[in-house]
Write a protein that holds these residues in place. Structure first.
Motif: not given
Length: 116
Positions: A92-116
């Motif tokens: 939807l228009a309000d969510m255009a920033a996520i178009a074509g991007r993928l999100a992952f189920d972190d109960s199945v895979v490990t999603v590691q975000v480095d501290a900045g």
């Protein structure tokens, strides 16, 4: 009482922290161009550009869901896990920033975000 809108429920936060997604020893994604989506009632999710995802490691699933705040999502699986990732190709228009991007189920895979 007004209807709930995506602006009331969801906020988007682009960042440059390194995000890596692992399925066991397999690196599925590596990005410094994530958009963190924060939605009431759900954990934060990292949406990564498709170009930063090892798409050859994922197979298209038959699952399709609809979110009234984001739109229609299609899903991806691995050989041993269904629906490990999802994507809003035309959100939807309000969510255009996520178009074509993928999100992952972190109960199945490990999603590691480095501290900045």
């Amino acid at each position: 009482m007004s209807a709930d809108t995506s602006q009331d429920r969801i906020s988007l936060h682009p960042h440059t922290h390194r995000v890596r997604v692992w399925h066991g020893d397999t690196l599925l994604a590596d990005s410094t161009r994530a958009v963190e989506l924060r939605e009431q009632g759900y954990p934060p999710r990292q949406y990564l550009p498709e170009s930063d995802v090892q798409m050859a490691q994922l197979l298209r699933s038959t699952t399709v869901t609809h979110c009234p705040f984001k739109g229609d999502a299609t899903y991806y699986r691995t050989d041993d896990h269904p629906d490990v990732a999802w994507q809003y190709a035309e959100p939807l228009a309000d969510m255009a920033a996520i178009a074509g991007r993928l999100a992952f189920d972190d109960s199945v895979v490990t999603v590691q975000v480095d501290a900045g």
